[in-house]
Design an enzyme around this catalytic site. Sequence first.
Site, PDB file in Angstrom:
ATOM      1  N   HIS A  86      26.624  44.270  32.361  1.00  0.00           N
ATOM      2  CA  HIS A  86      27.724  43.406  32.785  1.00  0.00           C
ATOM      3  C   HIS A  86      28.423  44.025  33.990  1.00  0.00           C
ATOM      4  CE1 HIS A  86      31.534  40.893  31.638  1.00  0.00           C
ATOM      5  NE2 HIS A  86      31.294  40.891  32.936  1.00  0.00           N
ATOM      6  N   GLU A 139      31.229  41.054  40.524  1.00  0.00           N
ATOM      7  CA  GLU A 139      31.374  42.432  40.050  1.00  0.00           C
ATOM      8  C   GLU A 139      31.728  43.378  41.188  1.00  0.00           C
ATOM      9  OE1 GLU A 139      31.318  43.568  36.768  1.00  0.00           O
ATOM     10  OE2 GLU A 139      31.489  41.388  36.506  1.00  0.00           O
ATOM     11  N   HIS A 143      35.376  44.976  40.852  1.00  0.00           N
ATOM     12  CA  HIS A 143      35.309  46.351  40.370  1.00  0.00           C
ATOM     13  C   HIS A 143      34.746  47.337  41.396  1.00  0.00           C
ATOM     14  CE1 HIS A 143      36.231  44.711  36.416  1.00  0.00           C
ATOM     15  NE2 HIS A 143      35.190  43.890  36.516  1.00  0.00           N
TER      16      HIS A 143
END
Length: 266
Positions: A86, A139, A143
């Site tokens: 993930h 992502e 992040h």
Amino acid sequence: MWHCEMGVKEKFLIVTLLVMVMVCDQTNARKRKIPRNRNVKPISNSTDFDIMIFTQHWPQTVCYTWKEQSPSHTCDLPENNEWTIHGLWPTQYHKLGPQFCNPSLKFNIQALAPIKQEMEVKWIDVENGTAPYSFWKHEWQKHGTCSAVLEPLNSEVKYFQEGLRLLDIYDMKIVLQKAQIVPGEAYSVQTILDGIKNVLGKTCQVECVSNKEEKRSYLFEIRICFDKSFNLIDCEGIAGFPTNCSPKRQIMYPGTVPTYYHVVQI
């Protein structure tokens, strides 16, 4: 005043418009159904963090949540019952984030050319129908741009390479097998937590999704933690530790995508 003979057609048009809006939202906005501690607010505009969380999710449950949103949704599942990545998330203790730290670090799919083939197997976007590469873009923006303050993660390709490296070492399929936890069976969440700790020597976080109508819970994600030098550490102190799963209910580790029965009211 509404007339009965007009009601069916107008209701059909309204439902059609609502479905189109929902599809557009899901395609363009990466609103993934992710269990989280709603009492903790995400942190933005900061690159200060304590640890890295490496998150793997179980594709069969991810697909279940995707199909739960609409029965027309389809999924892209990996072969051989593999867990997939993930994300790799820089995190402050007791908080969510930081997130979306540096908008100047744009996502560039060409930068991932050397590892793109491997990512399509190990960092798969289960949710068919979303924009190409939107999962990876999300992502990186949320992040990766925060973790880029660390030299080993200071480029897009380095960030995703590190996730692939960690999966090779800490593949949850193998970890759970060693703990004698296998797909198609149900376990208490404590059994899962203890099994992973026995194998890895460190505590983890276990996330579930639940269906209130069916009164069932499914294993969704497993998160393990690292210091900034990528040494495996305990996850105590991260938001939501150790689990959001019910301690009173058996957690299903589904071997196939669970069926969600939509109740249609006429």
